[in-house]
Structure formats: C-alpha cells, structure tokens
Design a protein around this motif. Structure first.
Motif, PDB file in Angstrom:
ATOM      1  N   ARG A 155      -7.236   4.646 -21.739  1.00  0.00           N
ATOM      2  CA  ARG A 155      -8.349   4.900 -20.823  1.00  0.00           C
ATOM      3  C   ARG A 155      -9.714   4.646 -21.468  1.00  0.00           C
ATOM      4  O   ARG A 155     -10.735   4.687 -20.791  1.00  0.00           O
ATOM      5  CB  ARG A 155      -8.297   6.358 -20.358  1.00  0.00           C
ATOM      6  CG  ARG A 155      -7.056   6.720 -19.560  1.00  0.00           C
ATOM      7  CD  ARG A 155      -7.177   6.371 -18.119  1.00  0.00           C
ATOM      8  NE  ARG A 155      -8.261   7.112 -17.486  1.00  0.00           N
ATOM      9  CZ  ARG A 155      -8.588   7.016 -16.200  1.00  0.00           C
ATOM     10  NH1 ARG A 155      -7.903   6.177 -15.435  1.00  0.00           N
ATOM     11  NH2 ARG A 155      -9.563   7.713 -15.682  1.00  0.00           N
ATOM     12  N   GLY A 156      -9.723   4.383 -22.779  1.00  0.00           N
ATOM     13  CA  GLY A 156     -10.981   4.166 -23.459  1.00  0.00           C
ATOM     14  C   GLY A 156     -11.736   5.444 -23.769  1.00  0.00           C
ATOM     15  O   GLY A 156     -12.934   5.413 -24.040  1.00  0.00           O
ATOM     16  N   SER A 157     -11.031   6.594 -23.731  1.00  0.00           N
ATOM     17  CA  SER A 157     -11.672   7.873 -24.035  1.00  0.00           C
ATOM     18  C   SER A 157     -11.684   8.155 -25.533  1.00  0.00           C
ATOM     19  O   SER A 157     -12.436   9.025 -25.990  1.00  0.00           O
ATOM     20  CB  SER A 157     -10.947   9.010 -23.308  1.00  0.00           C
ATOM     21  OG  SER A 157     -10.991   8.835 -21.912  1.00  0.00           O
ATOM     22  N   LEU A 158     -10.844   7.452 -26.302  1.00  0.00           N
ATOM     23  CA  LEU A 158     -10.748   7.630 -27.747  1.00  0.00           C
ATOM     24  C   LEU A 158     -10.729   6.264 -28.419  1.00  0.00           C
ATOM     25  O   LEU A 158     -10.141   5.311 -27.886  1.00  0.00           O
ATOM     26  CB  LEU A 158      -9.464   8.380 -28.129  1.00  0.00           C
ATOM     27  CG  LEU A 158      -9.287   9.817 -27.641  1.00  0.00           C
ATOM     28  CD1 LEU A 158      -7.852  10.263 -27.873  1.00  0.00           C
ATOM     29  CD2 LEU A 158     -10.246  10.758 -28.354  1.00  0.00           C
ATOM     30  N   ASP A 159     -11.356   6.176 -29.589  1.00  0.00           N
ATOM     31  CA  ASP A 159     -11.118   5.003 -30.418  1.00  0.00           C
ATOM     32  C   ASP A 159     -10.008   5.342 -31.416  1.00  0.00           C
ATOM     33  O   ASP A 159      -9.414   6.429 -31.349  1.00  0.00           O
ATOM     34  CB  ASP A 159     -12.401   4.540 -31.114  1.00  0.00           C
ATOM     35  CG  ASP A 159     -12.944   5.550 -32.125  1.00  0.00           C
ATOM     36  OD1 ASP A 159     -12.236   6.520 -32.448  1.00  0.00           O
ATOM     37  OD2 ASP A 159     -14.083   5.355 -32.605  1.00  0.00           O
ATOM     38  N   LYS A 160      -9.692   4.449 -32.333  1.00  0.00           N
ATOM     39  CA  LYS A 160      -8.549   4.672 -33.228  1.00  0.00           C
ATOM     40  C   LYS A 160      -8.754   5.887 -34.134  1.00  0.00           C
ATOM     41  O   LYS A 160      -7.823   6.674 -34.347  1.00  0.00           O
ATOM     42  CB  LYS A 160      -8.292   3.416 -34.065  1.00  0.00           C
ATOM     43  CG  LYS A 160      -7.772   2.236 -33.238  1.00  0.00           C
ATOM     44  CD  LYS A 160      -7.488   1.033 -34.112  1.00  0.00           C
ATOM     45  CE  LYS A 160      -6.939  -0.120 -33.274  1.00  0.00           C
ATOM     46  NZ  LYS A 160      -6.671  -1.327 -34.091  1.00  0.00           N
ATOM     47  N   SER A 161      -9.960   6.039 -34.662  1.00  0.00           N
ATOM     48  CA  SER A 161     -10.204   7.197 -35.532  1.00  0.00           C
ATOM     49  C   SER A 161     -10.156   8.489 -34.717  1.00  0.00           C
ATOM     50  O   SER A 161      -9.657   9.514 -35.184  1.00  0.00           O
ATOM     51  CB  SER A 161     -11.564   7.060 -36.226  1.00  0.00           C
ATOM     52  OG  SER A 161     -12.629   7.165 -35.297  1.00  0.00           O
TER      53      SER A 161
ATOM     54  N   ARG B  65     -14.701   8.511 -27.727  1.00  0.00           N
ATOM     55  CA  ARG B  65     -14.954   9.472 -28.795  1.00  0.00           C
ATOM     56  C   ARG B  65     -14.318   9.015 -30.104  1.00  0.00           C
ATOM     57  O   ARG B  65     -13.174   8.567 -30.119  1.00  0.00           O
ATOM     58  CB  ARG B  65     -14.405  10.852 -28.407  1.00  0.00           C
ATOM     59  CG  ARG B  65     -15.125  11.494 -27.232  1.00  0.00           C
ATOM     60  CD  ARG B  65     -14.459  12.798 -26.848  1.00  0.00           C
ATOM     61  NE  ARG B  65     -15.221  13.547 -25.847  1.00  0.00           N
ATOM     62  CZ  ARG B  65     -15.119  13.358 -24.555  1.00  0.00           C
ATOM     63  NH1 ARG B  65     -14.269  12.453 -24.085  1.00  0.00           N
ATOM     64  NH2 ARG B  65     -15.840  14.065 -23.713  1.00  0.00           N
ATOM     65  N   ASN B  66     -15.058   9.159 -31.208  1.00  0.00           N
ATOM     66  CA  ASN B  66     -14.499   8.872 -32.525  1.00  0.00           C
ATOM     67  C   ASN B  66     -14.058  10.176 -33.182  1.00  0.00           C
ATOM     68  O   ASN B  66     -14.113  11.246 -32.580  1.00  0.00           O
ATOM     69  CB  ASN B  66     -15.519   8.118 -33.387  1.00  0.00           C
ATOM     70  CG  ASN B  66     -16.825   8.897 -33.541  1.00  0.00           C
ATOM     71  OD1 ASN B  66     -16.855  10.131 -33.492  1.00  0.00           O
ATOM     72  ND2 ASN B  66     -17.927   8.183 -33.723  1.00  0.00           N
ATOM     73  N   TRP B  67     -13.634  10.083 -34.445  1.00  0.00           N
ATOM     74  CA  TRP B  67     -13.072  11.266 -35.109  1.00  0.00           C
ATOM     75  C   TRP B  67     -14.114  12.366 -35.299  1.00  0.00           C
ATOM     76  O   TRP B  67     -13.783  13.558 -35.229  1.00  0.00           O
ATOM     77  CB  TRP B  67     -12.465  10.873 -36.460  1.00  0.00           C
ATOM     78  CG  TRP B  67     -13.460  10.478 -37.516  1.00  0.00           C
ATOM     79  CD1 TRP B  67     -13.988   9.247 -37.726  1.00  0.00           C
ATOM     80  CD2 TRP B  67     -14.048  11.348 -38.495  1.00  0.00           C
ATOM     81  NE1 TRP B  67     -14.885   9.285 -38.775  1.00  0.00           N
ATOM     82  CE2 TRP B  67     -14.924  10.544 -39.271  1.00  0.00           C
ATOM     83  CE3 TRP B  67     -13.922  12.693 -38.792  1.00  0.00           C
ATOM     84  CZ2 TRP B  67     -15.674  11.066 -40.318  1.00  0.00           C
ATOM     85  CZ3 TRP B  67     -14.662  13.218 -39.841  1.00  0.00           C
ATOM     86  CH2 TRP B  67     -15.519  12.405 -40.594  1.00  0.00           C
TER      87      TRP B  67
ATOM     88  N   LEU C  73     -13.535  16.168 -33.781  1.00  0.00           N
ATOM     89  CA  LEU C  73     -13.516  17.353 -34.636  1.00  0.00           C
ATOM     90  C   LEU C  73     -14.676  18.296 -34.329  1.00  0.00           C
ATOM     91  O   LEU C  73     -14.530  19.522 -34.433  1.00  0.00           O
ATOM     92  CB  LEU C  73     -13.549  16.941 -36.109  1.00  0.00           C
ATOM     93  CG  LEU C  73     -12.305  16.218 -36.626  1.00  0.00           C
ATOM     94  CD1 LEU C  73     -12.438  15.923 -38.113  1.00  0.00           C
ATOM     95  CD2 LEU C  73     -11.041  17.043 -36.375  1.00  0.00           C
ATOM     96  N   CYS C  74     -15.834  17.758 -33.943  1.00  0.00           N
ATOM     97  CA  CYS C  74     -16.961  18.623 -33.607  1.00  0.00           C
ATOM     98  C   CYS C  74     -16.727  19.371 -32.304  1.00  0.00           C
ATOM     99  O   CYS C  74     -17.289  20.449 -32.092  1.00  0.00           O
ATOM    100  CB  CYS C  74     -18.247  17.804 -33.519  1.00  0.00           C
ATOM    101  SG  CYS C  74     -18.893  17.286 -35.137  1.00  0.00           S
ATOM    102  N   ASN C  75     -15.906  18.822 -31.407  1.00  0.00           N
ATOM    103  CA  ASN C  75     -15.611  19.489 -30.143  1.00  0.00           C
ATOM    104  C   ASN C  75     -14.328  20.308 -30.192  1.00  0.00           C
ATOM    105  O   ASN C  75     -14.206  21.299 -29.474  1.00  0.00           O
ATOM    106  CB  ASN C  75     -15.514  18.460 -29.014  1.00  0.00           C
ATOM    107  CG  ASN C  75     -16.868  17.974 -28.543  1.00  0.00           C
ATOM    108  OD1 ASN C  75     -17.552  18.629 -27.773  1.00  0.00           O
ATOM    109  ND2 ASN C  75     -17.264  16.803 -29.025  1.00  0.00           N
ATOM    110  N   GLY C  76     -13.360  19.897 -31.014  1.00  0.00           N
ATOM    111  CA  GLY C  76     -12.086  20.597 -31.059  1.00  0.00           C
ATOM    112  C   GLY C  76     -11.718  21.187 -32.398  1.00  0.00           C
ATOM    113  O   GLY C  76     -10.716  21.894 -32.513  1.00  0.00           O
ATOM    114  N   GLY C  77     -12.537  20.934 -33.414  1.00  0.00           N
ATOM    115  CA  GLY C  77     -12.203  21.385 -34.761  1.00  0.00           C
ATOM    116  C   GLY C  77     -12.206  22.895 -34.920  1.00  0.00           C
ATOM    117  O   GLY C  77     -11.322  23.459 -35.581  1.00  0.00           O
TER     118      GLY C  77
END
Length: 344
Positions: free
Chosen positions: A73-79, A133-135, A139-143
């Motif tokens: 869906r393009g909501s995440l990149d690989k990282s 979203r990148n890594w 992590l800033c939203n779910g970490g």
C-alpha cells in the motif's frame, strides 16, 4: 501479487509469484524454534510459563502479513517494514490485545494519512506521497508501546489480563501504558491528518496563544482536529476491548470489573496525547512561512517568516516524547477514572 505478463500485458496462466509461499514456509519452523527455546527456559526456570506454539506462530505470521500489506500500500518503506516486524512481534507475543490495538492504529492511521493528499501537498513543504513511513517514524510512533509490552512480558508473561488495578495492578499498569502510547499516536495522527484539511478556513489556532496561524503549523489546532483525536484514541480502545471479549474466559469477565470504560478513557488519552504533541510542537519545534513556496516550513531560512517555536526538536522527536509522556500518565488516569465511569 507478482504476476507474469506477456508483451500484450495479459497474465500468463498459472505463473504466480511464489514469494508469499516461501515466506510462510520459513515462518513455521522459525516459530517452532522460538517455542522450543521457551520450553528449554521453562525446564531450567520453572516460574517462567512456557508459551504455546500457536501464540508464537501468530506472533510471527500476523506481523509479516500486515507488514507486507503496508509495503504493497506504500505505507511503509523497507526500513519501516523491518522496524514494524520487530514492534509487531513484541506486541503480539506479549498480549493479543496489544496486537489488535497496534493493528487498528496502523490501518486507521494509514487510511487517514491518504485522506485528501492533494490538499496536504499544498500545505506541507516536506510532504511524502502516501505517508510512507521509515524505521525512524515507526519506532517514534510505536517504540514506546513496544517497550512497555516487553516490560509487561517480563513481569506478567504471555497472557491477556483484564484491567483490574485491585487484583492485577502490574498487568493493568503496563496494559494502560501500552494503550496510552498507541492512543497518543493514533489521536495525533487523526488530528493532524484530518484536522489540517477539513473545514473552509485555511487557518488554525496556535495552542499556546490562540492566535490564528496557517494550517500545517506545528502546534496548531482546530475544532475538527480536537474531535477526531478523541475518535482515534477511542478506536484503539474499542479494538482492545473487543479482543478482550474474544480471548478471555467468560467466567473471568463476569468476576472482574466491567471493561467498557476502556473506550472513553482511551478517547481521552487520544485527546491528551494530541494536546501534548501540539504543545511540544508549538514550543520546541520550528514553524515558519516560506513566502516563495507559500507553505509552512520547519526550518528557518531566507525568505521565511517566523510563526512559532524554536528549531530544537523535529517532528519525530516530538512524537516520541509525546508518546512517552502519555504512556506514563495513562495508568494514573485509568486508575482515577475507572470507577467514575462505573458510577462507583
């Protein structure tokens, strides 16, 4: 899906990409390895309850499937996908209710991020198509939620406990801390993604001085944004509540306090988290208006008129700090309000 195409763009019959099958083939033995490791640990340390292979399988399969959907869906990149796999595994292995709350935030957040993207492109200088979203963003939203889930796992184990501060104080505290972090992220996402593009006025109100500022300014709020921040948090609470009803024994439910206050409390946490994020954004994050680009920018420069804040934190740092503050505040709020909602 990865289909094979001929030169005329028609599908080649029976030639379907096998990657999902290969991934699933690797997941099953991997989950069994985790399960055997837990059994060995239980053999040498009897107070550690062994985890069922089914839970391990769910904890590995579910994040993989959701992450794959996010990539498509393009909501995440690989990282971002790698970080999401880690966060998803930790949340799912500790408590299935954590996973359902995380899933609700991810899916709902992805949907509202794509809402009226053409208008957001005009407001945001650093606009990213589709909200990929990148890594760092993951992590800033779910970490913080993942960290609290690990503490729950260490203290309580892999199980679903009802919110009951009298009988299960530690489990209730960590559960509400996880929910506080997720409600903050979901409430703020709803507020910023919907509030910035709904309404006729191109101006919002700065939370620190109530002056009118351009939409897209860090720390700007609107009536719509405030309302949907509550909705975002309540959605997270609703998914947690419904999962509790599905996975917890019925007799256990009847003997414990009613769990429906989760929904309004999580709504309040979504509003609180969004408000904290706005205050931090208005004071510790820079906003300026670029006269040439005619949009809000987040770094000072030539041709940029100051609006608010200082160039101290970026958006990721603000999200992380707001998530942490809401997470550690959430248990106290739940403890204080639970009986109020029950009329006791």
């Amino acid at each position: 899906m990865g289909y094979c195409f001929r030169e005329d763009n028609s599908k080649c019959c029976g030639e379907v990409e096998m990657k999902p099958v290969i991934i699933l083939a690797g997941i099953i033995p991997l989950s069994l390895v985790f399960w055997l490791s837990a059994c060995i640990l239980h053999h040498y340390k009897s107070d550690v309850e062994p985890v069922s292979p089914v839970r391990f399988l769910i904890a590995v399969v579910a994040p993989v499937l959701i992450t794959r959907w996010g990539l498509q869906r393009g909501s995440l990149d690989k990282s971002g996908a790698i970080a999401a796999l880690l966060v998803g595994f930790l949340m799912t292995i500790s408590n299935l209710c954590f996973f359902s709350a995380l899933l609700t935030f991810f899916v709902a957040g992805s949907k509202v991020t794509k809402f009226r993207t053409s208008e957001k492109r005009k407001l945001e200088d650093d606009f990213r198509e589709g909200g990929m979203r990148n890594w760092v963003q993951v992590l800033c939203n779910g970490g913080i939620a993942a960290e609290m889930a690990v503490l729950y796992l260490i203290d309580v184990g892999c199980s679903e406990k009802l919110i009951d501060f009298t009988s299960h104080y530690n489990a209730s505290w960590f559960s509400m801390a996880v929910l506080g972090a997720l409600c903050c992220s979901c409430g703020d996402t709803f507020s910023s993604e919907i509030g910035s593009v709904v309404g006729r006025s191109r101006e919002a109100i700065l939370i620190t001085n109530f002056n009118y500022v351009p939409k897209g300014t860090n720390g700007a709020i609107s009536m719509v944004g405030v309302a949907v921040s509550f909705v975002g948090g309540a959605l997270v609470g609703l998914s947690y509540y419904l999962t509790l009803l599905l996975v917890v024994n019925e007799d256990y439910l009847l003997e414990s306090p009613a769990q429906w206050p989760l929904i309004p409390i999580c709504g309040l946490l979504g509003f609180l988290g969004s408000t904290v994020d706005s205050v931090l954004g208005a004071t510790l994050q820079y906003s300026g208006y670029d006269r040439k680009k005619q949009c809000v920018v987040h770094h000072p420069g030539s041709g940029v008129d100051d609006i608010s804040g200082t160039d101290f934190l970026d958006n990721h740092s603000v999200n992380l700090l707001a998530s942490l503050l809401t997470s550690i505040t959430a248990p106290k709020i739940a403890f204080s309000l639970w009986n109020v909602f029950l009329g006791k």
